[in-house]
Design a protein around this motif. Structure first.
Motif, PDB file in Angstrom:
ATOM      1  N   SER A 366       0.826  -1.212   0.000  1.00  0.00           N
ATOM      2  CA  SER A 366       0.000   0.000   0.000  1.00  0.00           C
ATOM      3  C   SER A 366       0.861   1.264   0.000  1.00  0.00           C
ATOM      4  O   SER A 366       0.357   2.364  -0.185  1.00  0.00           O
ATOM      5  CB  SER A 366      -0.975   0.006   1.174  1.00  0.00           C
ATOM      6  OG  SER A 366      -0.292   0.286   2.362  1.00  0.00           O
ATOM      7  N   ASN A 368       3.402   1.482  -2.151  1.00  0.00           N
ATOM      8  CA  ASN A 368       3.914   1.628  -3.516  1.00  0.00           C
ATOM      9  C   ASN A 368       2.933   1.083  -4.550  1.00  0.00           C
ATOM     10  O   ASN A 368       2.048   1.799  -4.986  1.00  0.00           O
ATOM     11  CB  ASN A 368       5.304   1.009  -3.619  1.00  0.00           C
ATOM     12  CG  ASN A 368       5.447  -0.202  -2.702  1.00  0.00           C
ATOM     13  OD1 ASN A 368       4.835  -1.229  -2.956  1.00  0.00           O
ATOM     14  ND2 ASN A 368       6.201  -0.060  -1.610  1.00  0.00           N
ATOM     15  N   GLU A 369       3.029  -0.246  -4.854  1.00  0.00           N
ATOM     16  CA  GLU A 369       2.222  -0.807  -5.953  1.00  0.00           C
ATOM     17  C   GLU A 369       0.705  -0.610  -5.755  1.00  0.00           C
ATOM     18  O   GLU A 369      -0.023  -0.384  -6.700  1.00  0.00           O
ATOM     19  CB  GLU A 369       2.485  -2.326  -6.090  1.00  0.00           C
ATOM     20  CG  GLU A 369       3.952  -2.724  -6.128  1.00  0.00           C
ATOM     21  CD  GLU A 369       4.667  -2.188  -7.343  1.00  0.00           C
ATOM     22  OE1 GLU A 369       4.007  -2.057  -8.400  1.00  0.00           O
ATOM     23  OE2 GLU A 369       5.867  -1.858  -7.245  1.00  0.00           O
ATOM     24  N   TRP A 370       0.251  -0.752  -4.544  1.00  0.00           N
ATOM     25  CA  TRP A 370      -1.199  -0.667  -4.281  1.00  0.00           C
ATOM     26  C   TRP A 370      -1.599   0.655  -3.627  1.00  0.00           C
ATOM     27  O   TRP A 370      -2.594   0.725  -2.924  1.00  0.00           O
ATOM     28  CB  TRP A 370      -1.651  -1.811  -3.355  1.00  0.00           C
ATOM     29  CG  TRP A 370      -1.574  -3.168  -3.970  1.00  0.00           C
ATOM     30  CD1 TRP A 370      -1.231  -3.478  -5.258  1.00  0.00           C
ATOM     31  CD2 TRP A 370      -1.849  -4.426  -3.326  1.00  0.00           C
ATOM     32  NE1 TRP A 370      -1.249  -4.836  -5.458  1.00  0.00           N
ATOM     33  CE2 TRP A 370      -1.635  -5.454  -4.278  1.00  0.00           C
ATOM     34  CE3 TRP A 370      -2.256  -4.790  -2.042  1.00  0.00           C
ATOM     35  CZ2 TRP A 370      -1.814  -6.794  -3.982  1.00  0.00           C
ATOM     36  CZ3 TRP A 370      -2.430  -6.137  -1.742  1.00  0.00           C
ATOM     37  CH2 TRP A 370      -2.216  -7.121  -2.715  1.00  0.00           C
ATOM     38  N   LYS A 371      -0.835   1.673  -3.869  1.00  0.00           N
ATOM     39  CA  LYS A 371      -1.081   2.969  -3.241  1.00  0.00           C
ATOM     40  C   LYS A 371      -2.514   3.441  -3.470  1.00  0.00           C
ATOM     41  O   LYS A 371      -3.135   4.067  -2.604  1.00  0.00           O
ATOM     42  CB  LYS A 371      -0.115   3.989  -3.836  1.00  0.00           C
ATOM     43  CG  LYS A 371       0.261   5.083  -2.898  1.00  0.00           C
ATOM     44  CD  LYS A 371       1.354   5.938  -3.520  1.00  0.00           C
ATOM     45  CE  LYS A 371       1.938   6.860  -2.488  1.00  0.00           C
ATOM     46  NZ  LYS A 371       3.232   7.378  -2.894  1.00  0.00           N
ATOM     47  N   GLU A 372      -3.026   3.149  -4.634  1.00  0.00           N
ATOM     48  CA  GLU A 372      -4.343   3.677  -4.999  1.00  0.00           C
ATOM     49  C   GLU A 372      -5.494   2.747  -4.618  1.00  0.00           C
ATOM     50  O   GLU A 372      -6.642   3.064  -4.855  1.00  0.00           O
ATOM     51  CB  GLU A 372      -4.393   3.986  -6.500  1.00  0.00           C
ATOM     52  CG  GLU A 372      -3.410   5.075  -6.954  1.00  0.00           C
ATOM     53  CD  GLU A 372      -3.469   6.340  -6.100  1.00  0.00           C
ATOM     54  OE1 GLU A 372      -4.595   6.748  -5.733  1.00  0.00           O
ATOM     55  OE2 GLU A 372      -2.403   6.895  -5.760  1.00  0.00           O
ATOM     56  N   VAL A 373      -5.156   1.566  -4.077  1.00  0.00           N
ATOM     57  CA  VAL A 373      -6.237   0.646  -3.698  1.00  0.00           C
ATOM     58  C   VAL A 373      -6.883   1.163  -2.415  1.00  0.00           C
ATOM     59  O   VAL A 373      -6.243   1.223  -1.362  1.00  0.00           O
ATOM     60  CB  VAL A 373      -5.690  -0.790  -3.464  1.00  0.00           C
ATOM     61  CG1 VAL A 373      -6.803  -1.737  -3.040  1.00  0.00           C
ATOM     62  CG2 VAL A 373      -5.006  -1.292  -4.718  1.00  0.00           C
ATOM     63  N   LYS A 374      -8.150   1.560  -2.506  1.00  0.00           N
ATOM     64  CA  LYS A 374      -8.831   2.138  -1.347  1.00  0.00           C
ATOM     65  C   LYS A 374      -9.703   1.087  -0.664  1.00  0.00           C
ATOM     66  O   LYS A 374     -10.375   0.303  -1.331  1.00  0.00           O
ATOM     67  CB  LYS A 374      -9.729   3.310  -1.774  1.00  0.00           C
ATOM     68  CG  LYS A 374      -9.008   4.348  -2.601  1.00  0.00           C
ATOM     69  CD  LYS A 374      -8.061   5.186  -1.750  1.00  0.00           C
ATOM     70  CE  LYS A 374      -7.472   6.315  -2.566  1.00  0.00           C
ATOM     71  NZ  LYS A 374      -6.079   6.581  -2.326  1.00  0.00           N
ATOM     72  N   GLY A 378     -12.222   5.921   1.790  1.00  0.00           N
ATOM     73  CA  GLY A 378     -11.322   6.429   0.751  1.00  0.00           C
ATOM     74  C   GLY A 378      -9.852   6.345   1.123  1.00  0.00           C
ATOM     75  O   GLY A 378      -9.020   7.087   0.596  1.00  0.00           O
ATOM     76  N   ASN A 380      -6.148   4.080   1.806  1.00  0.00           N
ATOM     77  CA  ASN A 380      -5.475   2.853   1.343  1.00  0.00           C
ATOM     78  C   ASN A 380      -5.364   1.840   2.500  1.00  0.00           C
ATOM     79  O   ASN A 380      -5.836   2.104   3.608  1.00  0.00           O
ATOM     80  CB  ASN A 380      -4.136   3.174   0.686  1.00  0.00           C
ATOM     81  CG  ASN A 380      -3.098   3.661   1.679  1.00  0.00           C
ATOM     82  OD1 ASN A 380      -3.162   3.362   2.869  1.00  0.00           O
ATOM     83  ND2 ASN A 380      -2.145   4.429   1.190  1.00  0.00           N
ATOM     84  N   GLU A 383      -3.579   3.061   5.783  1.00  0.00           N
ATOM     85  CA  GLU A 383      -4.362   4.094   6.475  1.00  0.00           C
ATOM     86  C   GLU A 383      -5.667   3.522   7.037  1.00  0.00           C
ATOM     87  O   GLU A 383      -6.111   3.899   8.124  1.00  0.00           O
ATOM     88  CB  GLU A 383      -4.683   5.244   5.517  1.00  0.00           C
ATOM     89  CG  GLU A 383      -3.451   6.004   5.063  1.00  0.00           C
ATOM     90  CD  GLU A 383      -3.685   6.796   3.769  1.00  0.00           C
ATOM     91  OE1 GLU A 383      -2.888   7.689   3.490  1.00  0.00           O
ATOM     92  OE2 GLU A 383      -4.654   6.494   3.033  1.00  0.00           O
TER      93      GLU A 383
END
Ligand code: PFF
Length: 452
Positions: A366, A368-374, A378, A380, A383
């Protein structure tokens, strides 16, 4: 009847105190408290924070210890036993169950951050901070976050350290580790303080942290102080409860709790002074959050005498603090497995460690590669786990523990366990039954956005 092995106990009151202080003193004290003091109005925040520690933190810690010691079991079975004793619904056991799961979720990301700290011990020891510029320091930190391999490696090392201790059991694992790490941690703190006093700007740090500025005192400040008091003392998830279940009957819960809370609070304040005196001596910004110790502080160390050595010691202190907290996050679940099945502690530690490690892999990605996976709100994966556990599950756990002890348990049983009479017992009762539940509910509503 399930297989119930012999239950271990702490060797003495002192080791219980070290272990519980070890659980409380963690990443929360070292970067979060100093930063929160800075942005929330200095001494105004300190005063409110201390009030929260005394009015909510200490009574709730006493409650958690008393629940554990009376039950003499892991949190899930412990709540079951206590509910039967109080002749109320055994659904209370799910409170213990929720705490155990919360601990595993927290460890999933705590271990990744613990990994950053280990990485920084190596970096300081190899002299990587010498004469470092602000840009290089930020670059170093961003590079670490962008590298799944590096993060994964250090997360794995941290998990192995944690599970290695837990696998050895209460006396040869938990007790031994805390007996060594906590005194070491305080010794490093003394060196750090001495260093900051001689080369840092203690006066600026003192002013920054303790200058009276009530103009910054808002409801948000009060509520965040309460939330942090709670997280900082490790309350609401059963760590303190399971540690209390290994405590002998003849130890005074009230007195030990006060010592533990004082150690936790003092350490946070002293580390804050040390950090800020170095930050100000180098004309650096007292910036916020993770950046403070991983980006700003290395710049300070890089330009000071003996900087590499002191930086190495500093990150060792942070690592020891994180390590002893991590152990306590997994112990409730381990205790539950060992007390309910024939699975040996070592095997339980291995498989539970594997599950948490996998969760940590998702946390690593989360960054790097999956930073945008929420996931939720909203946010990641990292968080979401942080928010879900520290702002929802922990306060909820604490609230229900206070309600259970205050309104469902028999008063005689509580009194017998606390061994307090007269006004001292009344004081606990008032704080546990009224002040703590009301305060936690307020924080809870605030965090959910109901109170603004
Ligand atoms: N008290 C720890 C800290 O300040 O970093 C965090 C923590 C540990 C919270 C264990 C909850 C817990 F059960």
């Amino acid at each position: 009847m399930s297989h119930i092995p012999h239950r271990s106990h702490w060797n003495n009151r002192w080791t219980f105190m070290l272990a519980t202080a070890g659980s409380a003193i963690g990443l929360g004290n070292i970067w979060k408290l100093p930063y929160m003091i800075g942005v929330n109005g200095g001494s105004a925040f300190v005063i409110i924070f201390l009030l929260c520690i005394f009015l909510v933190g200490i009574p709730l810690m006493m409650t958690e210890i008393l629940l554990g010691r009376r039950a003499q079991k892991n949190p899930l079975d412990g709540m079951n036993v206590l509910a039967l004793e109080a002749k109320t619904s055994t659904h209370w056991k799910w409170l213990g169950g929720m705490g155990m799961v919360t601990g595993l979720l927290i460890l999933g990301f705590y271990s990744v951050i613990g990994g950053w700290v280990l990485r920084y011990i190596g970096a300081s020891a190899s002299g990587a901070f010498s004469n470092i510029t602000a840009m290089q320091s930020t670059e170093n930190f961003n590079q670490l976050l962008a590298s799944p391999f590096s993060l994964l490696f250090w997360h794995t090392v941290f998990m192995m350290m944690t599970m290695g201790v837990v696998a050895r059991g209460v006396n040869s694992g938990l007790e031994k580790a805390n007996n060594i790490l906590i005194p070491a941690l305080f010794s490093i703190l003394l060196v750090l303080l001495g260093y900051s006093m001689s080369v840092g700007d203690m006066q600026a740090a003192y002013q920054f942290m303790f200058s009276l500025d009530f103009s910054k005192l808002t409801p948000t400040v009060v509520l965040s102080a309460l939330g942090h008091a709670f997280f900082s003392l490790s309350l609401g998830m059963g760590s303190v409860m399971v540690y209390g279940s290994y405590l002998q009957k003849n130890v005074s819960i009230a007195r030990t709790t006060i010592y533990i809370a004082l150690a936790d609070t003092m350490l946070g304040l002293l580390v804050g002074l040390a950090i800020y005196s170095l930050v100000f001596a180098n004309q650096l910004e007292p910036s916020a959050g993770p950046g403070l110790i991983f980006q700003t502080l290395p710049i300070a160390f890089g330009h000071m005498p003996w900087g590499n050595l002191i930086a190495t010691l500093f990150f060792m202190l942070v690592a020891f603090a994180a390590w002893t907290s991590a152990i306590s996050l997994v112990e409730p679940a381990i205790a539950w497995i060992v007390e309910n099945t024939r699975i040996r502690r070592k095997t339980a530690a291995f498989f539970l460690g594997l599950i948490i490690w996998l969760l940590g892999v998702a946390v690593v990605l989360s960054f790097n590669e999956w930073k945008e996976v929420k996931i939720v709100f909203g946010l990641n994966i990292f968080e979401s786990l942080d928010k879900l556990t520290s702002t929802i599950l922990l306060p909820l756990g604490g609230l229900f523990m206070a309600i259970f002890a205050g309104y469902f348990m028999k008063k005689d049983h509580v009194q017998d366990e606390l061994n307090l009479a007269g006004y001292k017992f009344k004081l606990w009762q008032m704080t546990n039954n009224y002040i703590a539940p009301i305060a936690i509910t307020a924080v809870f509503l605030y965090l959910l956005g109901v109170i603004k």
